[in-house]
Scaffold this active site. Structure first.
Site, PDB file in Angstrom:
ATOM      1  N   LEU A   1       0.827  -1.214   0.000  1.00  0.00           N
ATOM      2  CA  LEU A   1       0.000   0.000   0.000  1.00  0.00           C
ATOM      3  C   LEU A   1       0.858   1.260   0.000  1.00  0.00           C
ATOM      4  CD1 LEU A   1      -2.752  -0.984   2.591  1.00  0.00           C
ATOM      5  CD2 LEU A   1      -3.001  -0.742   0.113  1.00  0.00           C
ATOM      6  N   GLY A   2       2.042   1.148   0.601  1.00  0.00           N
ATOM      7  CA  GLY A   2       2.883   2.344   0.693  1.00  0.00           C
ATOM      8  C   GLY A   2       4.190   1.982   1.388  1.00  0.00           C
ATOM      9  N   ARG A   3       5.110   2.901   1.306  1.00  0.00           N
ATOM     10  CA  ARG A   3       6.412   2.669   1.945  1.00  0.00           C
ATOM     11  C   ARG A   3       6.639   3.780   2.958  1.00  0.00           C
ATOM     12  NH1 ARG A   3       7.634   0.852  -2.568  1.00  0.00           N
ATOM     13  NH2 ARG A   3       8.103   2.826  -3.557  1.00  0.00           N
ATOM     14  N   GLY A   4       6.819   3.403   4.235  1.00  0.00           N
ATOM     15  CA  GLY A   4       7.101   4.433   5.238  1.00  0.00           C
ATOM     16  C   GLY A   4       8.602   4.468   5.485  1.00  0.00           C
ATOM     17  N   LYS A   5       9.019   5.339   6.413  1.00  0.00           N
ATOM     18  CA  LYS A   5      10.439   5.479   6.744  1.00  0.00           C
ATOM     19  C   LYS A   5      10.977   4.153   7.295  1.00  0.00           C
ATOM     20  CE  LYS A   5      10.728   8.141   9.915  1.00  0.00           C
ATOM     21  NZ  LYS A   5      10.191   9.204  10.607  1.00  0.00           N
ATOM     22  N   PHE A   6      10.162   3.519   8.144  1.00  0.00           N
ATOM     23  CA  PHE A   6      10.661   2.356   8.883  1.00  0.00           C
ATOM     24  C   PHE A   6      10.215   1.034   8.281  1.00  0.00           C
ATOM     25  CE2 PHE A   6      12.613   3.985  12.762  1.00  0.00           C
ATOM     26  CZ  PHE A   6      12.248   5.317  12.701  1.00  0.00           C
ATOM     27  N   GLY A   7       9.418   1.055   7.222  1.00  0.00           N
ATOM     28  CA  GLY A   7       8.997  -0.232   6.689  1.00  0.00           C
ATOM     29  C   GLY A   7       7.831  -0.088   5.731  1.00  0.00           C
ATOM     30  N   HIS A   8       7.399  -1.215   5.215  1.00  0.00           N
ATOM     31  CA  HIS A   8       6.344  -1.210   4.185  1.00  0.00           C
ATOM     32  C   HIS A   8       4.985  -1.526   4.790  1.00  0.00           C
ATOM     33  CE1 HIS A   8       9.461  -2.056   0.780  1.00  0.00           C
ATOM     34  NE2 HIS A   8       9.801  -1.062   1.582  1.00  0.00           N
TER      35      HIS A   8
ATOM     36  N   ASP B   1       2.335  15.612  15.286  1.00  0.00           N
ATOM     37  CA  ASP B   1       2.938  15.366  13.974  1.00  0.00           C
ATOM     38  C   ASP B   1       1.882  15.422  12.878  1.00  0.00           C
ATOM     39  OD1 ASP B   1       5.213  12.782  12.686  1.00  0.00           O
ATOM     40  OD2 ASP B   1       5.088  14.950  12.369  1.00  0.00           O
TER      41      ASP B   1
ATOM     42  N   LYS C   1       0.558  16.291   9.631  1.00  0.00           N
ATOM     43  CA  LYS C   1       1.057  16.739   8.318  1.00  0.00           C
ATOM     44  C   LYS C   1       0.430  15.832   7.266  1.00  0.00           C
ATOM     45  CE  LYS C   1       5.233  13.952   8.989  1.00  0.00           C
ATOM     46  NZ  LYS C   1       6.658  13.980   9.281  1.00  0.00           N
TER      47      LYS C   1
ATOM     48  N   ASN D   1       0.703  12.045   7.227  1.00  0.00           N
ATOM     49  CA  ASN D   1       0.081  11.239   8.292  1.00  0.00           C
ATOM     50  C   ASN D   1      -1.435  11.225   8.186  1.00  0.00           C
ATOM     51  OD1 ASN D   1       2.528  10.608   9.349  1.00  0.00           O
ATOM     52  ND2 ASN D   1       2.515  12.197  10.926  1.00  0.00           N
TER      53      ASN D   1
ATOM     54  N   ASP E   1      -0.680   7.311  12.364  1.00  0.00           N
ATOM     55  CA  ASP E   1       0.701   7.388  12.836  1.00  0.00           C
ATOM     56  C   ASP E   1       0.881   8.265  14.067  1.00  0.00           C
ATOM     57  OD1 ASP E   1       3.919   7.575  11.178  1.00  0.00           O
ATOM     58  OD2 ASP E   1       3.343   7.294  13.269  1.00  0.00           O
TER      59      ASP E   1
ATOM     60  N   THR F   1      10.354  16.701   8.332  1.00  0.00           N
ATOM     61  CA  THR F   1      10.237  18.096   7.955  1.00  0.00           C
ATOM     62  C   THR F   1       9.951  18.990   9.158  1.00  0.00           C
ATOM     63  OG1 THR F   1       8.909  19.686   6.774  1.00  0.00           O
ATOM     64  CG2 THR F   1       7.787  17.685   7.476  1.00  0.00           C
TER      65      THR F   1
HETATM   66  N1  LIG Z   1      -4.163   2.793   2.740  1.00  0.00           N
HETATM   67  C1  LIG Z   1      -3.634   2.662   4.001  1.00  0.00           C
HETATM   68  N2  LIG Z   1      -4.434   2.254   5.003  1.00  0.00           N
HETATM   69  C2  LIG Z   1      -3.933   2.124   6.230  1.00  0.00           C
HETATM   70  N3  LIG Z   1      -2.638   2.398   6.548  1.00  0.00           N
HETATM   71  C3  LIG Z   1      -1.816   2.816   5.577  1.00  0.00           C
HETATM   72  N4  LIG Z   1      -0.528   3.104   5.895  1.00  0.00           N
HETATM   73  C4  LIG Z   1      -0.036   3.004   7.254  1.00  0.00           C
HETATM   74  C5  LIG Z   1      -0.416   4.245   8.047  1.00  0.00           C
HETATM   75  C6  LIG Z   1       0.067   4.144   9.453  1.00  0.00           C
HETATM   76  C7  LIG Z   1      -0.700   4.137  10.581  1.00  0.00           C
HETATM   77  N5  LIG Z   1      -0.006   4.071  11.741  1.00  0.00           N
HETATM   78  C8  LIG Z   1       1.283   4.021  11.551  1.00  0.00           C
HETATM   79  N6  LIG Z   1       2.148   3.965  12.637  1.00  0.00           N
HETATM   80  C9  LIG Z   1       3.498   3.893  12.463  1.00  0.00           C
HETATM   81  O1  LIG Z   1       4.023   3.827  11.355  1.00  0.00           O
HETATM   82  N7  LIG Z   1       4.192   3.896  13.633  1.00  0.00           N
HETATM   83  C10 LIG Z   1       5.561   3.861  13.731  1.00  0.00           C
HETATM   84  C11 LIG Z   1       6.365   3.319  12.727  1.00  0.00           C
HETATM   85  C12 LIG Z   1       7.748   3.311  12.940  1.00  0.00           C
HETATM   86  C13 LIG Z   1       8.338   3.821  14.105  1.00  0.00           C
HETATM   87  C14 LIG Z   1       7.481   4.345  15.044  1.00  0.00           C
HETATM   88  C15 LIG Z   1       8.070   4.915  16.291  1.00  0.00           C
HETATM   89  F1  LIG Z   1       8.647   3.897  16.938  1.00  0.00           F
HETATM   90  F2  LIG Z   1       9.000   5.849  15.962  1.00  0.00           F
HETATM   91  F3  LIG Z   1       7.150   5.467  17.049  1.00  0.00           F
HETATM   92  C16 LIG Z   1       6.116   4.376  14.899  1.00  0.00           C
HETATM   93  S1  LIG Z   1       1.711   4.045   9.920  1.00  0.00           S
HETATM   94  C17 LIG Z   1      -2.295   2.966   4.259  1.00  0.00           C
HETATM   95 BR1  LIG Z   1      -1.141   3.573   2.906  1.00  0.00          BR
END
Ligand SMILES: Nc1ncnc(NCCc2cnc(NC(=O)Nc3cccc(C(F)(F)F)c3)s2)c1Br
Length: 273
Positions: free
Chosen positions: A20-27, A137, A139, A142, A155, A172
């Site tokens: 669905l997407g790529r975040g900083k810490f994982g997919h 946070d 933005k 998120n 997030d 940012t």
């Molecule tokens: N279509 C979609 N439908 C649902 N979700 C989608 N993407 C994920 C959105 C998120 C919700 N919550 C999140 N939480 C974190 O990422 N937490 C996180 C991650 C690393 C480190 C840390 C920390 F350790 F630094 F806190 C905290 S990512 C998408 Br695209």
């Protein structure tokens, strides 16, 4: 998936679908819980990366905070599990995806769409602040969009239960209010500032204090160097609301419940959110 806290989830409980997407810490992957056929989003984080960045405590706090939040404009975190190398977050699936992609595509939003989003975010933040949770946070990255087009704050990796917590700067600066940029005490009013930045970006397509260099953005924020471009044309009511939120003295920022009564919101926000 009902959040039966006791339940120990494993990867075998899910069929994994498309990324669905790529975040900083994982997919993040689309996934279906096999027994209930419930569709979820599964965020996969590598323990090594979390350890490297010393953010495990933040992740634990996010899971703890999110387990108590239930609001239509807050993305649910149903639970988590881990294996040898990874931590998995079981998240509500937002069917219309990431807001920032939508903003990039449209360049900027109509006043009605912007006001509808801002009102639903204000309601979600009123709910969070009522539970002494500040997000810190807010933005576009998120924010997600649900199946009915409704906005969902996601997030809570940076959220805190209590006030005046320090945080290491990462990502940012654009959305940080003066008190966080100057790392002084801060409270729930930080989210009002970020919502004001977001409202500006919804209407103009760029955040208000954007600059080439970090140091210039920093200066523009602490000086509240707020300018409204001539294009696109934006109503004076919208500018008035933004000007009441982007105020240096956090105690002077328009309270969120007053925001919901502002003429621009009353005239433009779709009540259903
Ligand atoms: N279509 C979609 N439908 C649902 N979700 C989608 N993407 C994920 C959105 C998120 C919700 N919550 C999140 N939480 C974190 O990422 N937490 C996180 C991650 C690393 C480190 C840390 C920390 F350790 F630094 F806190 C905290 S990512 C998408 Br695209």
């Amino acid at each position: 998936v009902s959040a039966k806290e006791k339940k120990r989830w494993t990867l075998n409980d899910f069929d994994i679908g498309k990324p669905l997407g790529r975040g900083k810490f994982g997919h993040v992957y689309l996934a279906r819980e096999k027994r209930s056929n419930h569709i979820v989003a599964l965020k996969v984080l590598f323990k090594s990366q979390l350890q490297q960045s010393q953010v495990e405590h933040q992740l634990r706090r996010e899971v703890e905070i999110q387990s108590h939040l239930r609001h239509p404009n807050i993305l649910r975190l149903y639970g988590y599990f881990y294996d040898q190398k990874r931590v998995y977050l079981i998240l509500e699936y937002a069917a219309k995806g990431e807001l920032y992609k939508e903003l990039q595509k449209c360049k900027y939003f109509s006043e009605r769409r912007a006001a509808t989003y801002v009102a639903s975010l204000a309601r979600a933040l009123i709910y969070c602040h009522g539970k002494h949770v500040i997000h810190r946070d807010i933005k576009p990255e998120n924010l997600l969009i649900g199946a009915q087009g409704e906005l969902k704050i996601a997030d809570f990796g940076w959220s805190v239960h209590t006030f005046n917590r320090r945080r290491t700067m990462c990502g940012t600066l654009d959305y940080l209010p003066p008190e966080m940029v100057e790392s002084v005490e801060h409270d729930a009013n930080v989210d009002i500032w970020s919502l004001g930045v977001l409202c500006y970006e919804f209407l103009y397509g760029v955040p208000p204090f954007e600059a080439k260099e970090h140091s210039d953005t920093y200066r523009r924020i602490v000086q509240v160097d707020l300018k409204f471009p001539p294009k696109p044309i934006v109503s004076s009511a919208a500018k008035d609301l933004i000007s009441q939120m982007l105020v240096k003295d956090s105690s002077q920022r328009l309270p969120l419940h007053k925001l919901l009564e502002h003429p621009w919101i009353i005239q433009n926000a779709d009540p259903s959110g």
